[in-house]
Every structure is written in C-alpha cells, then in structure tokens.
Design a protein around this motif. Structure first.
Motif, PDB file in Angstrom:
ATOM      1  N   ASP A 422       0.761  -1.228   0.191  1.00  0.00           N
ATOM      2  CA  ASP A 422       0.016   0.063   0.009  1.00  0.00           C
ATOM      3  C   ASP A 422       0.813   1.041   0.002  1.00  0.00           C
ATOM      4  N   ASP A 423       1.176   1.941  -1.255  1.00  0.00           N
ATOM      5  CA  ASP A 423       1.704   2.930  -1.319  1.00  0.00           C
ATOM      6  C   ASP A 423       1.072   4.281  -0.767  1.00  0.00           C
ATOM      7  N   ASN A 430       7.775   8.768   0.937  1.00  0.00           N
ATOM      8  CA  ASN A 430       6.630   7.775   0.194  1.00  0.00           C
ATOM      9  C   ASN A 430       6.862   6.372   0.891  1.00  0.00           C
ATOM     10  N   PRO A 431       6.137   6.147   2.020  1.00  0.00           N
ATOM     11  CA  PRO A 431       6.441   4.985   2.924  1.00  0.00           C
ATOM     12  C   PRO A 431       5.399   3.934   2.267  1.00  0.00           C
ATOM     13  N   ASP A 454       5.502  -1.261   7.889  1.00  0.00           N
ATOM     14  CA  ASP A 454       4.986   0.019   7.716  1.00  0.00           C
ATOM     15  C   ASP A 454       6.027   1.081   7.787  1.00  0.00           C
ATOM     16  N   GLY A 455       6.317   1.652   6.764  1.00  0.00           N
ATOM     17  CA  GLY A 455       7.195   2.632   6.787  1.00  0.00           C
ATOM     18  C   GLY A 455       8.474   2.532   5.729  1.00  0.00           C
ATOM     19  N   GLN A 456       9.288   3.499   5.559  1.00  0.00           N
ATOM     20  CA  GLN A 456      10.148   3.605   4.468  1.00  0.00           C
ATOM     21  C   GLN A 456      11.046   2.660   4.577  1.00  0.00           C
ATOM     22  N   GLU A 457      11.448   2.048   5.605  1.00  0.00           N
ATOM     23  CA  GLU A 457      12.542   0.897   5.661  1.00  0.00           C
ATOM     24  C   GLU A 457      12.018  -0.556   5.930  1.00  0.00           C
ATOM     25  N   ALA A 458      10.718  -0.473   5.831  1.00  0.00           N
ATOM     26  CA  ALA A 458       9.882  -1.920   5.832  1.00  0.00           C
ATOM     27  C   ALA A 458      10.468  -2.814   4.543  1.00  0.00           C
ATOM     28  N   ALA A 481       8.907  -2.768  11.311  1.00  0.00           N
ATOM     29  CA  ALA A 481       9.166  -1.249  10.545  1.00  0.00           C
ATOM     30  C   ALA A 481      10.207  -1.337   9.944  1.00  0.00           C
ATOM     31  N   LYS A 482      11.495  -1.894  10.226  1.00  0.00           N
ATOM     32  CA  LYS A 482      12.718  -1.812   9.418  1.00  0.00           C
ATOM     33  C   LYS A 482      13.057  -3.214   9.012  1.00  0.00           C
ATOM     34  N   GLY A 483      12.132  -4.138   9.148  1.00  0.00           N
ATOM     35  CA  GLY A 483      12.537  -5.345   8.529  1.00  0.00           C
ATOM     36  C   GLY A 483      13.490  -6.412   9.500  1.00  0.00           C
ATOM     37  N   GLN A 484      13.646  -6.062  10.643  1.00  0.00           N
ATOM     38  CA  GLN A 484      14.755  -6.651  11.622  1.00  0.00           C
ATOM     39  C   GLN A 484      14.243  -7.628  12.400  1.00  0.00           C
TER      40      GLN A 484
END
Length: 717
Positions: A422-423, A430-431, A454-458, A481-484
């Motif tokens: 979902d852009d 532009n998350p 959810d977020g720019q680093e997801a 949020a950061k794929g960690q």
C-alpha cells in the motif's frame, strides 16, 4: 609491489618486471615487450582456467575490447584466451589510480575534478561507441595519467549487441563493485546497458569530490539498500558539478543522460534540449507514468537477494505449496483445453499497462491462482480457465503507482496466501505498508490481512526474494518497521503467533527458506566485502527459536531436501561439490560432482533429483547423494523457466509457452508443443512462472499474464 616466487618470469613472451596488484579475476603484472614498451598484463586466476565457458567469454570480450582505442582508455595490445592461464596485455599507464590518489592526497580540487568528469564521460562514450559496457567503473579503474584520466580493466565488460540473447551471459550474476554499481546491476545483470556506466560515473566523480562514495555504508546490505532506493550523499560536491552528478545518479536507466549530453552539460551548463522522453516527469494520465517507484522497490528486493546469493538465479528453491488432484491420472472435473489471459486487476481505477509474465502460480481446490506484473493474485478455473477475479498488488494506487511485483506464497485448503503493498505519500516521504493476505481462492475475498511492515524501511514479504516462506502452521515472514524481525502468521487467522529478531544486519545477510515443511534461516556472514561462511538454522514453529544451526564455508544456499538431508550448493562460481546436511543428526557431508556445473545454469531439486537447466535449453540430471550425472539432454526449449516433474516426466516451458516433456529416467524428449503468440511478448528477459501440474492437467504460464492447459497424456501421445 615485489614479485613472489610463484609469479611467472614471462607471460606470452613479455618479460615480467613487477607485480602491480591482484583482484577477484586475476593478478596484474608490469611487463616489458622486446622493443621496451611497458605493458600491464592481467593473468586470470587458475580457478577460472578450467572453465570452458569462461574462456569463451574471455575470448569474446578481448575481441570487443580491442575495438576501444580512445584517448581516455588503455588499449589492448595482446591476449591469449587459450593459454594454460588466459591473459590480456594493455598499454601500461603510469601514475596513481584515483582511489589511491584520493586516499593519499584528499579530494580533487574543482579544476581537476572538472577535467576528470569530462575525461571519464569521453572514455565511456568511446567504450559505448565500440559496442561495449564497462560495468565496473570505479576509482581503482581510473588512472590519473599526465595527459588526463584513463579508464582501465575491461575484465567484466560485455559487448552490448550480444547482451540480449547471449547464452553465455550469466543470468542474474552480480558483477561489479557494490558502492559504484547501478541499481539495475543488482536486480537484472543480464539486462545491464550503457546507462549503468553513467550511474557509476556519477558515483566516481562524487567520490573524487568528497573522498567517499555517495552510497557508502558499513555493510554490503546497507550499500545495496542505498544504491537501489536511497538518497545519494553529495555534501561536498562543488555546486557547478552537482547537476552533473545528480543527473548521472537517476535511479531509472532511461532517466540518465548519455555521455554526449554530459559533455554538453559541462560545456553549456545545461543538458541539451529536448531531453530523452523518459527523463521528464510524465503527465498524470500517461499510461506508464506510475511505475518508477514500485520498480525501484523491485530493484531493492532483488538487490538484497542478490547480495545474499551474489547471483540472483544461482539457486532455485521451490517454496510455493500447490495441491495436486486427489489422485494421479485424473483431470479436474469438467476439464477442457483452454488458454486465457488475466483481466486487468485495476479496472475500477486507471488501467495498469501489463508487460510482464506471472512469477508464480499454484493450484488449490478448483482454482489456479497466479501472481506477478502488478497482480497480487488472479484466479483461473481449473476446468475452463474462467478468470473470475483479479486483485492489484497495491489496493490504493496513487500517482506513485505500482510495479512488477506479486507472487503466490502458498495455495492450499482453498486459500491463496499472497502479499500486498500500500503506497502512500506523507509529506516528502513515500512509505509503504506491506501485508500478507489469505484470499478465498474461488472468490478472491480477503479472509485475513496482517501488516508485516509499515514505513520507508519496511521489507516487502516477497517469497521470490526470500522474505517469506510457507510452513504447515502458516507463513513465516520478515517483520517490523525496519524488517529486523521474522514472525509466524497463523494460517487460519493471520495472528502473529511469535516474532524473533534477525541476526545483526551489519555482519550477516539472511533469507528465509523452506524444505520438507520446515522453515530455515540462511545467513551469510560478511567480513569486509567477503563471505566467510553460511549458517543454516532450522526454526521451531512453536516459538521461532533455533532448533539447530550448522555453519559451512563460503557462500551457499539451500536447494531443497532429499532423503532427509538438505541439499546445499555454492551461490557463486562454478559448482563442483554438493553439501548435504542431515536434518536429524546435523552431520555435514560433501560429495564431488562428476562434472562441474557453471554458475550460469540453474539447479532445481525435484523428487530427489537435482536438475540443472541452461539458458540454451540443455538439462542435466544429477544424483544429489553421489554427484553423479544421470543424463544430459537438449530440451529444445529456449530460455526455459523453472521445471516441474511428475513421477515419469520433467516439464520445461519457455517464456512464449513452448513446452517439452523429458523422460526422467533417460532424459529423452518424448513430446514438445510449440509456443503461443496470443499472450503477447513480455517486456522482460526473466523466465516466468514454472508450469503447474494437477493430476494429468498441465497449466503453463506464458506471455503477458496468460496461461494455457494441456492433458499431459495427450501431449505425449
């Protein structure tokens, strides 16, 4: 640099005087000809000398490199691709390379910087006019000679006129130096063109101006992220050269200027008018305008996978679950031969310009569910191909639009598990919000939808890139949020049953894999820019904790499981051995293959046999427990995608839908079917989804979002 005892006294009749350096491809010596001319002689490492395919590529590229004779390059003087260790001699350029000079003396002053920018633009213009792409333009390959900069080392360059269909091109292989590579070099190396050199030129000029690359990061993982989807760090670039660098570093290849345009910019202070059509921001109603950012996210996902595997198509793990018919030998109820094309999944909004194939299809119940090329999922009836529903990858399209994404994670129990994106725009950001979704395969209704990032680093939970896998308990996906983190989403409810932290991304790059119903975390450990080992961790579905971990040397990945053992192969270079990890005892054994398998071939494990497919259509069958070749055959299928196998036959299909059935015992081609032209031609060199077998019905994706079906017994009649 002093010579070593093992260094040769001469190469090709040229007397060796000194060692200039060494790299991944070979050693470079200072040599002298009989007439006294000084030469730089590169001698290829012995590990490549036994690879006939490498020699063929080396011979071809030497011939192409001879055509480059500009004032800003080092011309090829002599070469021998048939020597015991292939070598190439170029004119020796005295002086420091740009990297050494900047480290010793600091950034270049503006006048010298401008001279460098102009010289490099002229150099790559000459290279491109000769029909070549350098592909490794970096500070170490720029010599600061007395009469101006010279570009050296065409070791991984490629003749552009051969790029599209060359079966020797190593599909998906990541070649270059990450901080100075272009986004497309991470995602689709086979399609890299002259614009990649322009991107590298911008990075090199920025380095010369500031003393650091515009995408420098502590780890290869972070470097890839920044190159593909991050902003360049350009503080310190002189204002008069800032537009030059910024134009070079456009993410999309078609948005970058040509070398001639860059030279015009240096002379006139502006790019010539008109600019190429792809460069300006298109009108809002332009049919292809919305694709740029989603394409960058595709590149990002591919880049991360490429850094772990180093070669994007090096290994194949078929992680998608698909239910067979209740009994072999049956056709689905009411089945008839059909061929269909998916409807546009975005009919209520602006139509999406379809130009790509499906990436995955899977069958469950009465449905074949496919995804790819902007399609989150679409359903064809197994019996007659009725295309009853289609959903876009992005449920809320905006001016940023969507791209070539979408894949089926699993299909079972009447459900299809897919991912969504979902852009949206929030100020200057532009998350994206990424989800894993369970859909009713018959109706397309969303049963559950769980946000994974959810977020720019997801991180996009794309199973194609190793960021989600299906297990009996549900879907394990990269999370947060950061794929960690990684988490298990319950198969029935989508509820997060547990989540665990991923290893430190500064030193490890990890992907999710599955084999025999178990989820594995495959992590490569990096030291500087080298992979020192790969760990394989089986995850406990109850809480996500490691059940066991085995570490092996170098860069390796799981292909599948056979006879209770994980089958593991190296991801880069020629494959000579198979590593087997016993899933119960964790004992590691290694077997040597009866013949080496080149990196350009794609291995797939099916029904306990390792099949190695080549872009030319050749196929080898290998016994994974012994490494012995069982048979070799020419399938007659060009650029085949991943194969599938029944108990008796191996099936391969081309992007156009050409089909071949090979006997799994002998490799004999027992049936073929011509390709189709009613599905259109996909705007991609990548193979599409593999066929799907349901009882005796074979479903073959082809062209643009198209599928046809055939009775495999009729096919072989």
């Amino acid at each position: 640099m002093a010579l070593r005892e093992t260094d040769p006294a001469e190469v090709g009749g040229y007397r060796i005087e000194d060692r200039l350096g060494s790299g991944g491809m070979g050693v470079v010596y200072l040599a002298r000809s009989a007439s006294g001319r000084r030469l730089a002689v590169k001698v290829v490492h012995a590990q490549y000398a036994d690879d006939d395919e490498f020699r063929t590529r080396f011979r071809r590229e030497v011939a192409a490199a001879r055509q480059v004779s500009g004032a800003f390059t080092a011309p090829v003087v002599d070469a021998d691709a048939d020597a015991s260790r292939p070598w190439m001699a170029t004119l020796y350029i005295p002086g420091e390379d740009l990297g050494t000079h900047v480290r010793r003396h600091g950034p270049l002053p503006p006048p010298q910087l401008r001279e460098l920018a102009a010289g490099l633009a002229e150099a790559i213009r000459d290279i491109h006019r000769a029909g070549m792409v350098h592909r490794d333009l970096k500070p170490a390959n720029v010599m600061l000679a007395e009469d101006g900069p010279r570009v050296i080392d065409f070791g991984i360059s490629r003749a552009t006129e051969l790029a599209a269909a060359d079966v020797l091109t190593q599909t998906g292989r990541v070649m270059g130096t990450p901080p100075f590579m272009s986004p497309e070099q991470f995602s689709s190396p086979q399609d890299v063109g002259p614009a990649a050199d322009v991107f590298s030129l911008g990075s090199v000029v920025a380095y010369a101006a500031t003393g650091h690359g515009p995408f420098d990061s502590p780890s290869p993982y972070e470097t890839a992220v920044r190159v593909v989807d991050g902003d360049a760090e350009l503080d310190g670039v002189p204002p008069e050269l800032l537009p030059f660098v910024q134009f070079c570093l456009e993410k999309h290849p078609k948005s970058r200027p040509s070398p001639d345009e860059l030279l015009h910019l240096l002379r006139e202070g502006e790019l010539p008018d008109p600019r190429p059509a792809a460069a300006p921001a298109p009108a809002a109603d332009a049919p292809r305008a919305p694709r740029a950012r989603r394409r960058r996210r595709l590149l990002l996902a591919s880049a991360l996978g490429a850094l772990l595997l180093t070669a994007a198509t090096a290994l194949t793990v078929l992680a998608v679950d698909s239910e067979p018919a209740p009994s072999a030998g049956d056709l689905p109820a009411g089945w008839q031969e059909w061929h269909k094309k998916s409807k546009d999944p975005n009919v209520d909004e602006d139509p999406i310009d379809a130009d790509g194939p499906f990436s995955r299809c899977a069958a469950t119940g009465r449905s074949l569910v496919c995804a790819g090329d902007d399609v989150m999922a679409t359903r064809f009836a197994l019996a007659d191909g009725s295309n009853t529903w289609a959903r876009p990858i992005d449920d809320t399209p905006d001016e940023l639009g969507s791209g070539d994404l979408g894949t089926v994670i699993a299909a079972r129990g009447g459900r299809a598990y897919v991912y969504g994106a979902d852009d949206r725009t929030e100020g200057d950001a532009n998350p994206s919000r990424y989800t894993v979704q369970a859909l009713d395969a018959d109706t397309g209704k969303v049963i559950w939808k769980t946000v994974t990032g959810d977020g720019q680093e997801a991180t996009e939970p794309n199973s194609e890139q190793g960021y989600s896998v299906a297990v009996p308990e549900g879907v394990v996906a990269v999370y947060g949020a950061k794929g960690q983190q990684y988490a298990l989403l319950d198969a029935d409810t989508g509820e997060v049953r547990w989540k665990r932290p991923l290893p430190d991304p500064d030193s490890r790059i990890c992907l999710l894999r599955s084999a025999a119903g178990n989820a594995y975390l495959v992590c490569q450990k990096w030291t500087d820019d080298n992979v020192t080992g790969t760990s394989f961790t089986q995850l406990d579905p109850a809480d996500g904790r490691p059940r066991w971990t085995v570490t092996v040397a170098k860069d390796q990945d799981v292909v599948g499981q056979a006879d209770g053992r994980l089958v593991v192969l190296n991801t880069t270079g020629t494959r000579r051995t198979i590593t087997l990890i016993n899933a119960a005892s964790h004992i590691v054994t290694t077997v040597r293959m009866s013949e080496p398998q080149p990196e350009s071939a794609t291995p797939t494990l099916l029904n306990g046999t390792l099949y190695v497919t080549f872009p030319s259509g050749s196929v080898r069958a290998v016994a994974p427990d012994s490494g012995r070749r069982l048979w070799e055959s020419n399938s007659t299928v060009e650029s085949p995608g991943l194969p599938i196998a029944s108990a008796s036959h191996l099936y391969l299909a081309s992007p156009s839908g050409r089909l071949a059935a090979l006997n799994v015992r002998t490799g004999a081609v027992e049936a073929t079917l011509q390709g189709r032209d009613d599905g259109g031609t996909a705007d991609s060199s990548a193979p599409g989804a593999p066929p799907t077998l349901v009882g005796d019905a074979l479903y073959v994706p082809y062209g643009i979002r198209s599928v046809y079906t055939v009775d495999m017994h009729t096919l072989r009649a």
